[in-house]
Design an enzyme around this catalytic site. Structure first.
Site, PDB file in Angstrom:
ATOM      1  N   ARG A   1       4.645  -5.798  16.736  1.00  0.00           N
ATOM      2  CA  ARG A   1       4.606  -5.455  18.174  1.00  0.00           C
ATOM      3  C   ARG A   1       3.731  -4.227  18.406  1.00  0.00           C
ATOM      4  NH1 ARG A   1       8.315  -2.330  20.296  1.00  0.00           N
ATOM      5  NH2 ARG A   1      10.087  -3.262  19.230  1.00  0.00           N
TER       6      ARG A   1
ATOM      7  N   TYR B   1      -8.424 -12.150  41.901  1.00  0.00           N
ATOM      8  CA  TYR B   1      -7.764 -13.284  41.237  1.00  0.00           C
ATOM      9  C   TYR B   1      -6.359 -13.486  41.830  1.00  0.00           C
ATOM     10  CZ  TYR B   1      -5.648 -15.985  37.445  1.00  0.00           C
ATOM     11  OH  TYR B   1      -5.004 -16.940  36.727  1.00  0.00           O
TER      12      TYR B   1
ATOM     13  N   ASP C   1     -11.760  -5.556  36.291  1.00  0.00           N
ATOM     14  CA  ASP C   1     -11.480  -6.843  35.665  1.00  0.00           C
ATOM     15  C   ASP C   1     -12.836  -7.503  35.411  1.00  0.00           C
ATOM     16  OD1 ASP C   1     -10.945  -9.509  35.104  1.00  0.00           O
ATOM     17  OD2 ASP C   1      -9.221  -9.624  36.460  1.00  0.00           O
TER      18      ASP C   1
ATOM     19  N   LYS D   1     -10.533 -16.747  28.986  1.00  0.00           N
ATOM     20  CA  LYS D   1     -11.743 -17.290  29.578  1.00  0.00           C
ATOM     21  C   LYS D   1     -12.924 -17.159  28.611  1.00  0.00           C
ATOM     22  CE  LYS D   1      -8.706 -17.625  32.835  1.00  0.00           C
ATOM     23  NZ  LYS D   1      -8.505 -16.627  33.880  1.00  0.00           N
TER      24      LYS D   1
HETATM   25  C1  LIG Z   1      -7.474 -15.894  34.472  1.00  0.00           C
HETATM   26  C2  LIG Z   1      -7.697 -14.570  35.070  1.00  0.00           C
HETATM   27  C3  LIG Z   1      -6.717 -13.572  35.006  1.00  0.00           C
HETATM   28  C4  LIG Z   1      -5.349 -13.819  34.404  1.00  0.00           C
HETATM   29  O1  LIG Z   1      -5.415 -14.144  33.057  1.00  0.00           O
HETATM   30  P1  LIG Z   1      -4.320 -15.062  32.279  1.00  0.00           P
HETATM   31  O2  LIG Z   1      -4.866 -15.076  30.901  1.00  0.00           O
HETATM   32  O3  LIG Z   1      -4.341 -16.397  32.951  1.00  0.00           O
HETATM   33  O4  LIG Z   1      -3.016 -14.388  32.407  1.00  0.00           O
HETATM   34  C5  LIG Z   1      -7.008 -12.330  35.564  1.00  0.00           C
HETATM   35  N1  LIG Z   1      -8.198 -12.084  36.155  1.00  0.00           N
HETATM   36  C6  LIG Z   1      -9.162 -13.030  36.244  1.00  0.00           C
HETATM   37  C7  LIG Z   1     -10.453 -12.697  36.922  1.00  0.00           C
HETATM   38  C8  LIG Z   1      -8.950 -14.294  35.706  1.00  0.00           C
HETATM   39  O5  LIG Z   1      -9.897 -15.231  35.809  1.00  0.00           O
END
Ligand SMILES: *Cc1c(COP(=O)(O)O)cnc(C)c1O
Length: 390
Positions: free
Chosen positions: A57, A109, A181, A206
């Site tokens: 962890r 998002y 982000d 992603k």
């Molecule tokens: C998918 C996404 C998230 C969240 O990520 P998860 O892995 O689905 O929890 C946050 N910000 C953006 C821009 C995303 O495309």
């Protein structure tokens, strides 16, 4: 607490660091790739000595290799990998106290919007959701309680850009933390830390993993103070990425550069095709000269990415027809994988927003979002053409 220990790669190119940074640390059998260490616990040699890890962890050698790799790619000091992108957002939000005010975009998002607007608002944080494509709106939202600005650029699904340097300037004049982000472009195409942002986060689900077979997140910091805070929080909250998932992301990230090149080559071809199609009303892609922030995209990004949206003419049934008639494009949420995806944000990815919030963000029943994979662009165009004309 700097743990980007791969100084020998620091001066090398992005693609070289993608392949090597953090990776070759195993001396047991001289393996060329990073072993998966699923062990939950690590034994000590005496009451003071272990090999740098005691409990998964808090830290894990496989996860650390991936963290060091991504820290190097973003140009940061340290990275911590979390179980999902949302757990990265959750971790960062725990840096704030009830009463603190955070400014963010009205078109962020959907999951982040829900977390801010519902969960963290309930426990006392305050948010302003503004159109961040104009920095003046950010400046106007600053109050005495403001502590941070949350940047997401390009935005989802309409690909509005935030001028990162301009927002950092506003933040600095009010002593605010900036968080970006960077999921939509990856560090191959945009590095917010170099523009003065304090903290970068990703959904590694992603582009960083890139193969649609992991959910994960990460947080990259650029100061000892923030690195220590994030390390503490990920451990205390118990949000670390599993060693198996970290290993998959590390494998995916080695091909990030060549994948992004293939992704955006296809995206540009598809965007030009859509722009010329009579069934299409509008195409949202920063690589097109018609995008109102095309010049800003050229300035702060080193490419235009592979996410784009368009408005299909007609009614909701036309949106459904196009989304269900494609053969190559899979009707699915998510993005950033090698396979192309199609979705209707109004009833899929952005359902966690109220209808009024979706309309305010410019999402209509006719909005279709594409995540362009790495297939041959001619095949993608042919697939969209037959779906639009079905
Ligand atoms: C998918 C996404 C998230 C969240 O990520 P998860 O892995 O689905 O929890 C946050 N910000 C953006 C821009 C995303 O495309």
């Amino acid at each position: 607490m700097s743990d980007s220990s791969d100084h020998k790669f620091e001066q090398m190119g992005f693609e070289t660091r993608s392949v090597h940074a953090g990776v070759d640390i195993d001396s047991t059998f001289n393996s060329c790739t990073t072993p998966i260490y699923p062990s939950s616990t690590f034994y000590w040699e005496d009451l003071k000595t272990n090999k740098g890890f005691d409990y998964t962890r808090s830290g894990n050698p496989t996860r650390r290799a991936m963290e060091d790799n991504i820290a190097s790619l973003e140009g940061g000091l340290s990275c911590r990998a979390t179980s999902t992108g949302m757990s990265a957002v959750t971790t960062i939000m725990h840096m704030f106290q009830p009463g603190d005010h955070i400014i963010t975009g009205h078109d962020i998002y959907g999951g982040t919007y829900r977390l801010f607007d519902d969960i963290f608002t309930k426990i006392g944080l305050k948010f302003s959701f503004v159109d961040m494509s104009d920095p003046a709106n950010v400046q106007a939202a600053v109050t005495d309680a403001t502590k941070a600005i949350w940047i997401e650029t390009p935005s989802n699904p309409l690909m509005r850009l935030v001028d990162i340097a301009a927002v950092v300037k506003i933040a600095n004049s009010h002593d605010l933390l900036t968080i970006a982000d960077n999921t939509f472009l990856s560090p191959y195409l945009q590095r917010p830390l170099e523009l003065g942002v304090d903290i970068v986060m990703h959904s590694t689900t992603k582009y960083l993993n890139g193969h649609s077979d992991v959910v994960g997140g990460c947080i990259v910091t650029n100061s000892e103070e923030h690195a220590e805070k994030v390390d503490y929080l990920v451990n205390a909250l118990g949000l670390g990425n599993s060693p198996f998932d970290a290993w998959l992301v590390l494998r995916g990230v080695k091909t990030l550069g060549p994948r992004m090149e293939a992704h955006q080559k296809g995206a540009m071809a598809v965007a030009r095709f859509l722009e010329s199609h009579p069934q299409v009303d509008h195409v949202y892609y920063p690589g097109l000269e018609s995008h109102p922030q095309h010049e800003l995209a050229k300035q702060q990004q080193s490419g235009f990415g592979a996410m784009l949206s368009f408005e299909v003419k007609g009614e909701k049934s036309d949106t459904e027809r196009v989304c269900t008639q494609t053969n190559l494009f899979l009707l699915a949420e998510s993005l950033g994988g090698v396979e192309s995806l199609i979705c209707a944000p109004d009833c899929m990815t952005h359902l966690s927003m109220e209808e009024s919030a979706r309309r305010a963000a410019g999402i209509t029943t006719q909005t279709i979002r594409l995540s362009i994979g790495i297939e041959n662009p001619d095949d993608l165009i042919a697939d969209l053409k037959q779906a639009l004309e079905a």
